[in-house]
Motif scaffolding. Structure first.
Motif, PDB file in Angstrom:
ATOM      1  N   PHE A  95      54.303  14.920  43.539  1.00  0.00           N
ATOM      2  CA  PHE A  95      53.551  14.633  42.429  1.00  0.00           C
ATOM      3  C   PHE A  95      52.265  16.094  42.505  1.00  0.00           C
ATOM      4  O   PHE A  95      52.345  16.101  41.282  1.00  0.00           O
ATOM      5  N   TYR A  96      52.483  16.502  43.351  1.00  0.00           N
ATOM      6  CA  TYR A  96      51.442  17.863  43.202  1.00  0.00           C
ATOM      7  C   TYR A  96      52.088  18.907  42.351  1.00  0.00           C
ATOM      8  O   TYR A  96      51.356  19.468  41.764  1.00  0.00           O
ATOM      9  N   VAL A  97      53.269  18.951  42.677  1.00  0.00           N
ATOM     10  CA  VAL A  97      54.137  20.233  42.015  1.00  0.00           C
ATOM     11  C   VAL A  97      54.211  19.652  40.622  1.00  0.00           C
ATOM     12  O   VAL A  97      54.298  20.687  39.761  1.00  0.00           O
ATOM     13  N   THR A  98      54.531  18.266  40.651  1.00  0.00           N
ATOM     14  CA  THR A  98      54.508  17.989  39.002  1.00  0.00           C
ATOM     15  C   THR A  98      53.301  18.201  38.074  1.00  0.00           C
ATOM     16  O   THR A  98      53.317  18.468  37.040  1.00  0.00           O
ATOM     17  N   ALA A  99      52.208  17.995  38.807  1.00  0.00           N
ATOM     18  CA  ALA A  99      50.749  18.273  38.135  1.00  0.00           C
ATOM     19  C   ALA A  99      50.914  19.661  37.704  1.00  0.00           C
ATOM     20  O   ALA A  99      50.211  20.114  36.606  1.00  0.00           O
ATOM     21  N   SER A 226      54.203  10.916  32.515  1.00  0.00           N
ATOM     22  CA  SER A 226      52.818  10.749  31.510  1.00  0.00           C
ATOM     23  C   SER A 226      51.713  10.795  32.605  1.00  0.00           C
ATOM     24  O   SER A 226      50.524  11.230  32.078  1.00  0.00           O
ATOM     25  N   ALA A 227      51.872  10.106  33.811  1.00  0.00           N
ATOM     26  CA  ALA A 227      50.627   9.903  34.460  1.00  0.00           C
ATOM     27  C   ALA A 227      50.489  11.117  35.526  1.00  0.00           C
ATOM     28  O   ALA A 227      49.357  11.259  36.057  1.00  0.00           O
ATOM     29  N   LEU A 228      51.634  11.839  35.755  1.00  0.00           N
ATOM     30  CA  LEU A 228      51.522  12.905  36.638  1.00  0.00           C
ATOM     31  C   LEU A 228      51.085  14.161  36.312  1.00  0.00           C
ATOM     32  O   LEU A 228      50.497  15.209  36.670  1.00  0.00           O
ATOM     33  N   THR A 229      51.399  14.392  34.917  1.00  0.00           N
ATOM     34  CA  THR A 229      50.956  15.719  34.114  1.00  0.00           C
ATOM     35  C   THR A 229      50.011  15.412  33.213  1.00  0.00           C
ATOM     36  O   THR A 229      49.272  14.209  32.945  1.00  0.00           O
ATOM     37  N   ARG A 321      42.223  23.046  38.040  1.00  0.00           N
ATOM     38  CA  ARG A 321      41.362  21.908  37.294  1.00  0.00           C
ATOM     39  C   ARG A 321      40.867  20.735  38.469  1.00  0.00           C
ATOM     40  O   ARG A 321      41.428  20.759  39.355  1.00  0.00           O
ATOM     41  N   PRO A 322      40.130  19.911  37.838  1.00  0.00           N
ATOM     42  CA  PRO A 322      39.696  18.986  38.670  1.00  0.00           C
ATOM     43  C   PRO A 322      40.790  18.097  39.626  1.00  0.00           C
ATOM     44  O   PRO A 322      40.658  17.792  40.810  1.00  0.00           O
ATOM     45  N   ARG A 323      41.873  17.816  38.729  1.00  0.00           N
ATOM     46  CA  ARG A 323      42.948  17.133  39.146  1.00  0.00           C
ATOM     47  C   ARG A 323      43.593  17.856  40.315  1.00  0.00           C
ATOM     48  O   ARG A 323      43.921  17.520  41.373  1.00  0.00           O
ATOM     49  N   ILE A 324      43.821  19.145  40.117  1.00  0.00           N
ATOM     50  CA  ILE A 324      44.686  19.858  41.146  1.00  0.00           C
ATOM     51  C   ILE A 324      43.503  20.117  42.320  1.00  0.00           C
ATOM     52  O   ILE A 324      44.269  20.066  43.457  1.00  0.00           O
ATOM     53  N   TRP A 325      42.352  20.320  42.164  1.00  0.00           N
ATOM     54  CA  TRP A 325      41.515  20.495  43.288  1.00  0.00           C
ATOM     55  C   TRP A 325      41.434  19.162  44.231  1.00  0.00           C
ATOM     56  O   TRP A 325      41.649  19.104  45.597  1.00  0.00           O
ATOM     57  N   PHE A 326      41.499  18.092  43.353  1.00  0.00           N
ATOM     58  CA  PHE A 326      41.756  16.714  44.457  1.00  0.00           C
ATOM     59  C   PHE A 326      42.735  16.652  44.881  1.00  0.00           C
ATOM     60  O   PHE A 326      42.999  16.144  46.044  1.00  0.00           O
ATOM     61  N   TYR A 327      44.123  16.998  44.261  1.00  0.00           N
ATOM     62  CA  TYR A 327      45.430  16.950  44.925  1.00  0.00           C
ATOM     63  C   TYR A 327      45.313  17.847  46.140  1.00  0.00           C
ATOM     64  O   TYR A 327      46.072  17.590  47.184  1.00  0.00           O
ATOM     65  N   PHE A 329      42.992  18.729  48.189  1.00  0.00           N
ATOM     66  CA  PHE A 329      42.507  18.458  49.200  1.00  0.00           C
ATOM     67  C   PHE A 329      43.271  17.219  49.809  1.00  0.00           C
ATOM     68  O   PHE A 329      43.249  17.086  51.030  1.00  0.00           O
ATOM     69  N   LEU A 330      43.688  16.377  48.990  1.00  0.00           N
ATOM     70  CA  LEU A 330      44.614  15.147  49.500  1.00  0.00           C
ATOM     71  C   LEU A 330      45.900  15.660  50.222  1.00  0.00           C
ATOM     72  O   LEU A 330      46.254  15.211  51.232  1.00  0.00           O
ATOM     73  N   LEU A 331      46.561  16.872  49.681  1.00  0.00           N
ATOM     74  CA  LEU A 331      47.678  17.284  50.387  1.00  0.00           C
ATOM     75  C   LEU A 331      47.230  18.054  51.859  1.00  0.00           C
ATOM     76  O   LEU A 331      47.965  17.889  52.534  1.00  0.00           O
ATOM     77  N   ALA A 332      46.159  18.653  51.593  1.00  0.00           N
ATOM     78  CA  ALA A 332      45.620  19.211  53.097  1.00  0.00           C
ATOM     79  C   ALA A 332      45.403  18.328  54.052  1.00  0.00           C
ATOM     80  O   ALA A 332      45.478  18.366  55.448  1.00  0.00           O
ATOM     81  N   LEU A 333      44.783  17.138  53.453  1.00  0.00           N
ATOM     82  CA  LEU A 333      44.201  16.095  54.435  1.00  0.00           C
ATOM     83  C   LEU A 333      45.664  15.362  54.915  1.00  0.00           C
ATOM     84  O   LEU A 333      45.843  15.148  56.119  1.00  0.00           O
ATOM     85  N   GLY A 334      46.721  15.357  54.185  1.00  0.00           N
ATOM     86  CA  GLY A 334      48.046  14.669  54.630  1.00  0.00           C
ATOM     87  C   GLY A 334      48.717  15.712  55.484  1.00  0.00           C
ATOM     88  O   GLY A 334      49.355  15.156  56.548  1.00  0.00           O
ATOM     89  N   ILE A 335      48.444  16.803  55.191  1.00  0.00           N
ATOM     90  CA  ILE A 335      49.178  17.878  56.248  1.00  0.00           C
ATOM     91  C   ILE A 335      48.587  17.854  57.630  1.00  0.00           C
ATOM     92  O   ILE A 335      49.393  17.774  58.634  1.00  0.00           O
ATOM     93  N   ALA A 336      47.472  17.446  57.476  1.00  0.00           N
ATOM     94  CA  ALA A 336      46.489  17.789  59.009  1.00  0.00           C
ATOM     95  C   ALA A 336      46.763  16.333  59.449  1.00  0.00           C
ATOM     96  O   ALA A 336      47.054  16.252  60.795  1.00  0.00           O
TER      97      ALA A 336
END
Length: 473
Positions: A95-99, A226-229, A321-327, A329-336
């Motif tokens: 999802f992150y790469v798609t965004a 359409s929801a991911l981009t 952009r805000p979406r990428i910053w949020f993604y 953060f979530l990705l870093a949280l998931g990796i941790a």
């Protein structure tokens, strides 16, 4: 020639029947890079079962022994909860790469696209010729030339499907076991034989007939696009500001000469000039096709290019952009979370439980509890272990079953009965304890969960008077 419309699926005719796609071959920098990536991915898929790491294939999902080997790390069934973080992390990474980059996964790394575009369509072009020949032959009557080409093509399709299916099975039974199965009669391993036959049939059906319909109809990823981009995601797009109005190269019009080359090379049969569409897999074949035409016409390339919707309209694409910053953060949280979970995996897996029967036994002036300790060795080598009790233990507590050293084979497991007892006269109430298992060679140890030593209510003595208020709350 019918022009694809954005209002309907490009592979459906007006009468509802299917319109088969015969994409032309595309050459250019993007196609070359895609082929390199495809060869690398197929090489990884084929060679992983061949590469030994700590005595086992690099990836070996041994369902029969309930052991799962990943690059030297061995997981028991009890460790599969870590897979939740791995699978969800991979999905969220997609999802992150798609965004950021649109459907780059679909066009460049999806196994379905890799095999379809770089194996089966290669076979088709080699046997039947270019797109015009294939379309002409498909619409024509069945003659000798068409018959032998169909036989050779579908024979190679079946062979490729069988090879892919056999490699897939080797991830679950190992190459050595697979080779032994192939040399023996199918009746001796009907389950494995049935899996290969089923996979071969499904792969043959998908890649010989269903093809792009899987991406358009079955795969949910395209419908989530359409929801991911958003308007700043990089996609394959047509610069209408520069290309319109369309016309001949000799006319004073936009740069698009309406050659339809972008439509001819599209593996899903769409016209990218109609805008971003569900069927687009981001393969960039249309970019190479358009750039080659622009080069011949001595016009700037990039009429069709990787850009955002904002960029195609002349604006500036914002990467962060805000979406990428949020993604992020979530990705870093998931990796941790995954890292923390993976750190909890130990070479020895232990579990202890009370043995079936009464919670405690009285006899010979003793209180006795019986536990069963199960130890799983996840190392690819034999280990020796010692067991010892830990906790606030009464001095009168005696144990049986902890004295000898346990020897576990490679990836083996043992169950050890541990009998704890103490004099009834020393019994004062329930207490908790744990069992520590220590690898005598490597020094690492693992604790079981808390166990509780039970016995009769200490207030119930043979000659002690009973008082109701002591038992009623």
């Amino acid at each position: 020639m019918n022009t694809p419309s954005i209002e309907t699926l490009s592979t459906i005719r007006t009468d509802g029947s299917r319109k088969f796609v015969y994409p032309a071959d595309s050459r250019g920098r993007h196609m070359l890079r895609r082929r390199v990536v495809a060869v690398l991915l197929m090489g990884v898929y084929i060679t992983l079962p061949w590469i030994p790491v700590n005595g086992y294939p690099a990836v070996f999902l041994d369902i029969q022994a309930r052991r799962f080997h990943f690059m030297g790390l061995t997981l028991a069934t009890q460790d599969l909860w870590v897979g939740f973080f791995l699978i969800t992390g991979l999905a969220f990474s997609l999802f992150y790469v798609t965004a950021l980059f649109g459907r780059i996964w679909c066009g460049w790394a999806c196994p379905y696209t890799v095999f379809l575009e770089h194996v089966y369509r290669r076979i088709e072009r080699w046997v039947e010729g270019d797109a015009a020949e294939r379309r002409h032959r498909a619409d024509g009557p069945l003659d000798w030339g068409k018959a032998w080409r169909l036989a050779v093509k579908h024979g190679l399709y079946l062979l490729s499907s069988a090879l892919i299916a056999h490699v897939f099975l080797s991830y679950f039974v190992s190459l050595k076991a697979l080779y032994d199965m192939m040399r023996g009669p199918p009746a001796e391993h009907l389950t494995a034989f049935g899996v290969v036959v089923f996979l071969t049939g499904m792969l043959y059906f998908a890649f010989s007939w269903f093809r792009e319909q899987f991406c358009i109809i079955l795969c949910p990823y395209g419908r989530l696009q359409s929801a991911l981009t958003d308007d700043h995601s990089l996609v394959v797009g047509y610069d209408a500001r520069r290309g319109e109005p369309r016309g001949k190269a000799s006319a004073v019009t936009g740069d698009c000469v309406d050659c339809r080359r972008c439509v001819q090379v599209c593996p899903t049969g769409i016209d990218i000039r109609n805008g971003l569409q569900l069927e687009c897999i981001g393969c960039a074949a249309c970019i190479d096709a358009c750039d080659s035409v622009m080069t011949r016409l001595k016009r700037p390339t990039g009429l069709i290019r990787h850009d955002s919707q904002v960029g195609l309209q002349g604006g500036k694409t914002r990467f962060w952009r805000p979406r990428i910053w949020f993604y992020t953060f979530l990705l870093a949280l998931g990796i941790a979370a995954f890292g923390f979970s993976a750190a909890q995996i130990t070479p020895l897996k232990v579990a202890a439980a009370r043995m079936i029967g009464a919670p405690y036994y009285l006899g010979g002036q003793e209180v006795r509890n019986q536990f069963l300790v199960r130890i799983i060795n996840k190392r690819n080598e034999p280990v020796s272990c010692r067991l010892q009790l830990e906790g606030a233990l009464p001095q009168a507590l005696r144990s049986t079953g902890l004295e000898e050293v346990l020897h576990l084979s490679s990836l083996g497991e043992e169950q050890k009965a541990v009998i704890l007892s103490m004099p009834e006269s020393a019994w004062t109430g329930a207490f908790k304890l744990r069992v520590r298992i220590t690898d005598t060679r490597h020094g690492n140890s693992t604790l079981t969960g808390f166990l509780e030593f039970l016995g009769p209510d200490p207030r119930l003595k043979d000659n002690a008077p009973l008082h109701v208020q002591d038992f009623v709350q």
